[in-house]
Design an enzyme around this catalytic site. Structure first.
Site, PDB file in Angstrom:
ATOM      1  N   GLU A 127       0.861  -1.190   0.000  1.00  0.00           N
ATOM      2  CA  GLU A 127       0.000   0.000   0.000  1.00  0.00           C
ATOM      3  C   GLU A 127       0.895   1.238   0.000  1.00  0.00           C
ATOM      4  O   GLU A 127       2.098   1.140   0.288  1.00  0.00           O
ATOM      5  CB  GLU A 127      -0.901  -0.017   1.239  1.00  0.00           C
ATOM      6  CG  GLU A 127      -1.809  -1.234   1.249  1.00  0.00           C
ATOM      7  CD  GLU A 127      -2.904  -1.170   2.306  1.00  0.00           C
ATOM      8  OE1 GLU A 127      -2.886  -0.244   3.156  1.00  0.00           O
ATOM      9  OE2 GLU A 127      -3.763  -2.059   2.257  1.00  0.00           O
ATOM     10  N   ALA A 130       2.409   1.133   3.335  1.00  0.00           N
ATOM     11  CA  ALA A 130       2.756  -0.175   3.907  1.00  0.00           C
ATOM     12  C   ALA A 130       3.377  -1.052   2.826  1.00  0.00           C
ATOM     13  O   ALA A 130       2.664  -1.728   2.079  1.00  0.00           O
ATOM     14  CB  ALA A 130       1.510  -0.855   4.503  1.00  0.00           C
ATOM     15  N   SER A 132       7.276  -2.504   3.164  1.00  0.00           N
ATOM     16  CA  SER A 132       8.085  -3.483   3.904  1.00  0.00           C
ATOM     17  C   SER A 132       7.317  -4.081   5.082  1.00  0.00           C
ATOM     18  O   SER A 132       7.627  -5.172   5.541  1.00  0.00           O
ATOM     19  CB  SER A 132       9.357  -2.818   4.441  1.00  0.00           C
ATOM     20  OG  SER A 132      10.252  -2.551   3.380  1.00  0.00           O
ATOM     21  N   ILE A 157       1.598  -2.239  -8.066  1.00  0.00           N
ATOM     22  CA  ILE A 157       1.049  -3.541  -8.452  1.00  0.00           C
ATOM     23  C   ILE A 157       1.494  -3.920  -9.869  1.00  0.00           C
ATOM     24  O   ILE A 157       1.042  -3.331 -10.860  1.00  0.00           O
ATOM     25  CB  ILE A 157      -0.496  -3.546  -8.317  1.00  0.00           C
ATOM     26  CG1 ILE A 157      -0.891  -3.077  -6.903  1.00  0.00           C
ATOM     27  CG2 ILE A 157      -1.042  -4.936  -8.626  1.00  0.00           C
ATOM     28  CD1 ILE A 157      -0.196  -3.808  -5.748  1.00  0.00           C
ATOM     29  N   HIS A 339      32.154  -0.743 -20.882  1.00  0.00           N
ATOM     30  CA  HIS A 339      31.742  -0.087 -22.129  1.00  0.00           C
ATOM     31  C   HIS A 339      32.197   1.387 -22.185  1.00  0.00           C
ATOM     32  O   HIS A 339      32.010   2.042 -23.212  1.00  0.00           O
ATOM     33  CB  HIS A 339      30.220  -0.145 -22.291  1.00  0.00           C
ATOM     34  CG  HIS A 339      29.690  -1.484 -22.731  1.00  0.00           C
ATOM     35  ND1 HIS A 339      29.617  -2.569 -21.892  1.00  0.00           N
ATOM     36  CD2 HIS A 339      29.214  -1.914 -23.920  1.00  0.00           C
ATOM     37  CE1 HIS A 339      29.090  -3.595 -22.546  1.00  0.00           C
ATOM     38  NE2 HIS A 339      28.841  -3.224 -23.782  1.00  0.00           N
ATOM     39  N   GLY A 341      32.373   5.329 -22.090  1.00  0.00           N
ATOM     40  CA  GLY A 341      31.366   6.344 -22.432  1.00  0.00           C
ATOM     41  C   GLY A 341      30.163   5.751 -23.154  1.00  0.00           C
ATOM     42  O   GLY A 341      29.015   6.151 -22.920  1.00  0.00           O
ATOM     43  N   GLU A 364       9.566  -7.323  -3.857  1.00  0.00           N
ATOM     44  CA  GLU A 364       9.438  -8.636  -3.200  1.00  0.00           C
ATOM     45  C   GLU A 364      10.332  -8.741  -1.955  1.00  0.00           C
ATOM     46  O   GLU A 364      10.876  -9.806  -1.640  1.00  0.00           O
ATOM     47  CB  GLU A 364       9.675  -9.765  -4.204  1.00  0.00           C
ATOM     48  CG  GLU A 364       8.687  -9.635  -5.357  1.00  0.00           C
ATOM     49  CD  GLU A 364       8.138 -10.915  -5.896  1.00  0.00           C
ATOM     50  OE1 GLU A 364       8.358 -11.979  -5.300  1.00  0.00           O
ATOM     51  OE2 GLU A 364       7.431 -10.846  -6.913  1.00  0.00           O
TER      52      GLU A 364
END
Ligand code: CAA
Length: 380
Positions: A127, A130, A132, A157, A339, A341, A364
């Site tokens: 949420e 909310a 962790s 989600i 790689h 630049g 997750e």
């Protein structure tokens, strides 16, 4: 632990690898750049049985097991991390319904997730306030006759704009009950009162759909309850234990791509008259990248093998996710460095891999949450 792949595991790995290189990889840059939801690719994965790999065959899944699922996810993530996360979450949703659902719930949703009728399945736990600490969620579900009425908001989600089914967690007892007053429900896509918000503008995995959801008096029948009333938190934790193996696999796939492209580049690019692959500075980077990927792979195989053998695997999944996600960021960062630049431009995929890898340390369960889970077992 047997490190040899079974015939089924080798076949699933090869199937995913072929599809990834033939179909997914050529589209990956465009998926990222245009934030394109890869609907056709997800359908192709479903046709190959890769959207419900560890769901029993009688429910439409492949029944190929947890190790196979991890191997397939690595291959798809190596081509496109955006596609891989939606594949991972949809597999997790299908597995949770197959494990905790009633016969009717399983028959209704598992074949549709497996067969691609649903583009994705979504896991609606977090949420706005909310993430962790899902025990602190505020979304509620109250009984009204033969129905449940869900009110609240969810955030982050994955696949939420396209989901055929959402597993939605909501408080069914007062806030003082914390994690012990949460239940979960199966809500179908397009339900009345369910509003899908604007997709997030993200650093990486830009082709993966990530949305907020609003539940405004969403009514579901009593039969939509998944598992026991007030028993939803444990379902979330158990599903996430498995999901964390999926995210480890995603991270390993990203790192493999970053290494392969670095090797190719190092053989071509010359400095001081020789390909940079001949410089020890680059060789050591490549050796370290390879070593770390192998270590992450073995940790993820251990967690997957334990889960497949129905052994406790929560700690091993956290160890695997912690190491693989942080490894992927280090490896992708080194790929950019090799790689030079060019690595900082969109001309090469190295910068995409670094952006894509970063989220694996967050979703997750953040690295901090994985450490918390591991520390609890170390101290117990
Ligand atoms: N398996 C089974 N049960 C478990 C469990 C597990 N792995 N972990 C905890 N439980 C049980 C406990 O045994 C306890 O049971 P009792 O009530 O019988 O005692 C109950 O659940 C509560 O456990 P805790 O007291 O340990 O709970 P907590 O509030 O301290 O939280 C936590 C523990 C590990 C920190 C947990 O909150 C957590 O994992 N947080 C991270 C959440 C997360 O990963 N969110 C990701 C969002 S989903 C996502 O990102 C998907 C996507 O789209 C990509």
């Amino acid at each position: 632990m047997d490190l040899e792949l079974s015939d089924t595991q080798a076949l699933v790995q090869k199937t995913a690898r072929d599809f990834a290189s033939r179909v997914v990889a050529p589209q990956a840059a465009e998926i990222d750049e245009r934030e394109k939801f890869p609907r056709e690719i997800l359908r192709g994965l479903a046709d190959l049985g890769l959207m419900a790999i560890n769901v029993p065959q009688e429910l439409g899944g492949s029944g190929a097991g947890v190790v196979s699922a991890a191997l397939a996810l690595q291959e798809i993530a190596r081509a496109c991390a955006s596609t891989a996360v939606m594949m991972s979450v949809t597999n997790m949703v299908g597995e949770a319904i197959a494990r905790f659902g009633t016969d009717a719930q399983k028959q209704r949703h598992c074949p549709r997730l497996a067969g691609g009728e649903y583009a994705t399945g979504s896991f609606a736990l977090s949420e706005p306030d909310a993430g962790s600490d899902p025990g602190g969620m505020r979304t509620t579900a109250r009984r009204d006759g033969g129905e449940w009425v869900i009110d609240g908001a969810k955030q982050w989600i994955t696949g939420g704009s396209y989901a055929g089914v959402y597993i939605v967690w909501a408080r069914t007892a007062g806030p003082e009950t914390g994690a012990r007053g949460i239940s979960c429900f199966l809500v179908e896509g397009g339900a009345n009162g369910l509003k899908v918000g604007r997709p997030e503008d993200k650093m990486g995995i830009r082709g993966s759909d990530t949305v907020p959801l609003e539940f405004d008096g969403v009514r579901v029948p009593a039969e939509a309850l998944l598992g026991q009333e007030n028993g939803g938190f444990k379902i979330a934790m158990m599903a996430l234990d498995g999901g964390r193996i999926g995210i480890s696999s995603q991270a390993i796939g990203i790192a493999r791509a970053a290494l392969a492209e670095s090797v190719e580049y190092a053989k071509e690019r010359k400095t001081f008259g020789v390909p940079i692959a001949q410089h020890q500075a680059i060789q050591w980077k490549l050796a370290d990248m390879h070593t770390q990927i192998e270590a992450a792979h073995l940790l993820s195989m251990r967690a997957a093998a334990l889960k497949e053998a129905d052994q406790p695997f929560s700690r091993e999944a956290s160890i695997s996710k912690l190491f693989a996600s942080e490894m992927a960021v280090r490896v992708a960062n080194e790929a950019v460095q090799i790689h030079g630049g060019y690595g900082y431009t969109r001309e090469f995929a190295a910068e995409r891999h670094l952006r894509d890898a970063r989220v694996t340390m967050i979703y997750e369960g953040t690295s901090e949450i994985q450490r918390l889970v591991i520390a609890r077992t170390v101290l117990s």
